[in-house]
Design an enzyme around this catalytic site. Structure first.
Site, short mmCIF file in Angstrom:
data_model
loop_
_atom_site.label_atom_id
_atom_site.label_comp_id
_atom_site.label_asym_id
_atom_site.label_seq_id
_atom_site.Cartn_x
_atom_site.Cartn_y
_atom_site.Cartn_z
N LYS A 1 -5.59 -0.59 5.18
CA LYS A 1 -5.58 -1.98 4.57
C LYS A 1 -5.07 -3.00 5.71
CE LYS A 1 -3.29 -3.95 0.57
NZ LYS A 1 -2.99 -5.26 1.40
N LYS B 1 -10.58 4.91 -1.98
CA LYS B 1 -11.93 4.43 -2.90
C LYS B 1 -12.70 5.83 -3.04
CE LYS B 1 -12.53 -0.10 -0.75
NZ LYS B 1 -13.35 -0.90 0.19
N GLU C 1 8.70 -8.28 -0.83
CA GLU C 1 9.59 -9.11 -1.95
C GLU C 1 8.41 -9.66 -3.07
OE1 GLU C 1 12.68 -11.27 -3.74
OE2 GLU C 1 12.44 -9.58 -2.49
N LEU D 1 -6.36 -4.99 -5.54
CA LEU D 1 -6.38 -3.60 -5.77
C LEU D 1 -4.99 -3.41 -6.05
CD1 LEU D 1 -7.52 -2.11 -2.49
CD2 LEU D 1 -8.93 -2.48 -4.27
N ASP E 1 5.75 -8.21 -4.00
CA ASP E 1 5.30 -6.89 -4.65
C ASP E 1 6.22 -6.65 -5.62
OD1 ASP E 1 2.76 -6.78 -3.22
OD2 ASP E 1 3.60 -5.57 -1.96
N CYS F 1 26.73 -11.86 31.64
CA CYS F 1 27.98 -11.38 32.15
C CYS F 1 28.13 -11.25 33.53
CB CYS F 1 28.57 -10.06 31.46
SG CYS F 1 29.92 -9.68 32.03
#
Length: 682
Positions: free
Chosen positions: A123, A298, A43, A91, A45, A438
């Site tokens: 990440k 990278k 959200e 990043l 982002d 039950c």
């Protein structure tokens, strides 16, 4: 902004940009300062990318205080500020293959080469950290903060055992600033949450939140109790030694210095290699011991990184390629329950459809009534939903409460039903248990498959050939509804099913016919009464002698049976109190299921009653099961291990450690003939 610039920006765009800046600032504060994330990453982002898009379309909207111009939030006032020697930048993110391909093209164009070697890494979903070593000694640790200024958490970081206080080298650099991530492994996070729950304390939301909160404790002794981890992945400053030529060499050097580096990394070429790494890690992700939300690429050569340089808030030589969001926000449309195979009643949130973890989610578990209350989830709330791998989606927390009111009268408040929504049997929650269940075990459609498999198993009525696949078909095709229906099956009906031939059908029918002649203990066990295992079923059969006496017994009478406590007694009473269960028992009797009934155990006087036996090795003519039944029929008990309380060890061929233990303790040892003599005397 000048009046001319303002006139070029539509009012609607300006208002939306202001709204986005306010929302992102609020979420930044909650995440970085309060350690209490208010929205999922996905959200955040989305909001960030929307603001970026507006600022790119209308540059006049880009203000110095825009979240796009900095990395995080202000440091907390409880810690001394630390100015980073070089900024700790974020990043840029990629969410699609197209965005990755565009990144690779930009890199190749910027370097004027046809192919680039990349370092591909994970990440981590933790807290970014800077570690400063002077002449090999750790002198400072700082959070990222707003990218330019962080918080001094040196005392807390020194409690993290994986971080060396001194580098493992005789010739350390004069100055080294290591950058990496502090995180909590999932098992450690779960253990902490369990302790917090038992102590009635506020619980951590997720491992990332737990890592941040642990690091930002004012008392380092508290941090020391949290098993934090650290992975190195970058560098800020290096003085006194030659800079490594590549990023891969940097990480290899870190390992030699004693700094932890994640093993899940690779060197690869071009976009194709990056996509292969992304796919492999995506498949590996559920089995990792820690949380990740993507991978990082990278450019490997340091000189090429320097050529590419930076934009305002991120390096041009690196990219975070994110996985589909595992957390999203959506609305709770309703809360009802589902009934599991064992009768467990589970509250389920029915959600406004939301795409999370790679699929569209419409339902999420709330686990049990206590969890609903603890998380305070009501109908109409906006909630954070999590889905990780193949794990069932769950409601993590309320993001924004909806319309509420008085719990006694509000239709939005969830109440656990007192009757099963499937079969209308009573719903009960045993003392000390979190799960409500039950009680219509023999009748409830939701429990049919489980009830039939339990009824047919070897230690119950022992119907050979009635396994999972056959039971699935019998239930799914509405052929069998209760165990009593099994005794109505014919060869023709069974042979018509998938993977069943005449011979197989005949064998199953013969096994069903054989099962009609059983024992009271096996029958009681086969009913699947909760808390009643095989041993308890045998005790009940011995004590009551007749099924009707057991069915009519109250909790006081049941509590007189050895090893039957209040919880077991209550479960038995609740089971036989259900008319549906009694009806199925009568149907089984009517179908011809019989057993030998006798007098209650109080009238039986056995010479071995109450004696404890242990069976070991192979007996000449008796199976271990036969020997066990003969001993128990005369009031004895069979245990699995030898102790001082053991009265006899029955030893056959190739008896092992149990025989040796009996000899050591001086327990009486008999063979099969000796056992038969004892049984005859009894």
């Amino acid at each position: 902004m000048t009046s001319a610039a303002r006139s070029e920006v539509p009012d609607e765009a300006g208002a939306r940009a202001a709204q986005l800046r306010e929302q992102l600032a609020r979420h930044n504060y909650a995440y970085y300062v309060q350690d209490a994330p208010s929205v999922p990453d996905a959200e955040y982002d989305r909001l960030f990318r929307e603001l970026q898009g507006l600022e790119e379309q209308f540059p006049a909207l880009r203000t110095p205080d825009s979240p796009t111009q900095r990395v995080g939030g202000a440091p907390a006032s409880a810690f001394a500020p630390v100015e980073h020697r070089t900024p700790m930048l974020s990043l840029n993110n990629a969410f699609t293959e197209e965005e990755l391909l565009a990144f690779d093209k930009r890199v190749r164009d910027g370097l004027k080469v046809d192919s680039v070697e990349y370092s591909a890494e994970l990440k981590f979903d933790g807290l970014a950290m800077s570690l400063t070593y002077e002449n090999g000694v750790l002198v400072q640790a700082a959070t990222r903060g707003d990218g330019a200024t962080g918080e001094d958490v040196t005392a807390n970081v020194k409690t993290i055992r994986v971080i060396p206080l001194r580098l493992h080298t005789e010739k350390p650099p004069a100055l080294l600033e290591v950058r990496g991530e502090v995180l909590l492994f999932r098992k450690d996070f779960e253990a902490i949450v369990k302790r917090q729950r038992e102590a009635g304390e506020k619980e951590m939301v997720n491992p990332r939140n737990g890592a941040a909160g642990s690091l930002r404790q004012l008392d380092p002794r508290i941090t020391a109790t949290r098993p934090l981890r650290f992975f190195s992945y970058g560098i800020g400053v290096l003085e006194g030694v030659e800079f490594p030529a590549t990023h891969g060499e940097l990480l290899d050097w870190y390992i030699k210095l004693g700094l932890p580096v994640c093993e899940e990394r690779a060197l690869t070429h071009g976009a194709e290699g990056l996509l292969a790494f992304y796919k492999r890690v995506g498949e590996l992700r559920p089995s990792l011991p820690y949380d990740i939300d993507g991978v990082v690429y990278k450019v490997n050569r340091i000189d090429q990184q320097q050529t590419l340089g930076f934009v305002s808030r991120a390096p041009r030589f690196a990219l975070a390629h994110k996985f589909p969001a595992q957390e999203e926000i959506t609305e709770v449309l309703d809360i009802n329950v589902q009934v599991g195979r064992t009768g467990a009643i589970t509250p389920v949130a029915r959600l406004k459809p939301v795409f999370v973890g790679g699929v569209t989610v419409t339902n999420a578990t709330l686990h049990n009534e206590d969890e609903v209350r603890r998380k305070d989830v009501w109908r109409g709330d906006r909630v954070i939903v999590r889905r990780a791998g193949d794990v069932i989606p769950e409601v993590v927390m309320v993001s924004e409460p909806g319309p509420r009111g008085d719990p006694e009268t509000s239709p939005n408040y969830f109440r656990m039903p007192t009757r099963c929504p499937i079969c209308n049997s009573e719903v009960v929650r045993a003392e000390g248990e979190a799960i409500a269940r039950c009680t219509g075990g023999l009748f409830c459609p939701a429990q049919r498959k489980q009830a039939l498999l339990h009824f047919a198993q070897r230690r119950a009525l022992d119907i050979e050939g009635l396994g999972d696949k056959l039971v699935e078909q019998l239930v799914d095709e509405e052929i069998v509804h209760t165990p009593a229906d099994l005794f109505k099956l014919g060869v023709a009906k069974l042979a018509a099913l998938e993977r069943m031939a005449d011979k197989s059908a005949q064998n199953v029918v013969a096994a069903i016919e054989k099962a009609k002649h059983t024992t009271l203990a096996r029958f009681i066990y086969g009913l699947g009464i909760r808390q009643v295992g095989e041993s308890t079923a045998k005790d009940l059969a011995k004590q009551f002698g007749k099924l009707d006496a057991l069915m009519d017994a109250d909790e006081g009478r049941l509590a007189q049976v050895p090893d039957v406590g209040p919880v077991v007694a209550a479960a038995i009473v609740q089971f036989f109190r259900q008319p549906h269960n009694r009806e199925v028992v009568e149907q089984l009797r009517a179908a011809g299921v019989t057993w030998k009934e006798g007098e209650p155990a109080a009238a039986v006087n056995s010479a071995i009653s109450g004696k404890t036996f242990v069976l070991t090795g192979t007996l000449p003519s008796l199976s271990r099961e036969d020997a066990k039944e003969m001993i128990e029929a005369r009031g004895g008990k069979v245990a699995g291990s030898v102790s001082k309380k053991t009265d006899y060890v029955v030893a056959g061929a190739e008896a092992g450690s149990k025989l040796a233990k009996a000899q050591e303790l001086g327990v009486a040892i008999v063979d099969e003939d000796g056992l038969k003599q004892l049984l005859e005397q009894a």
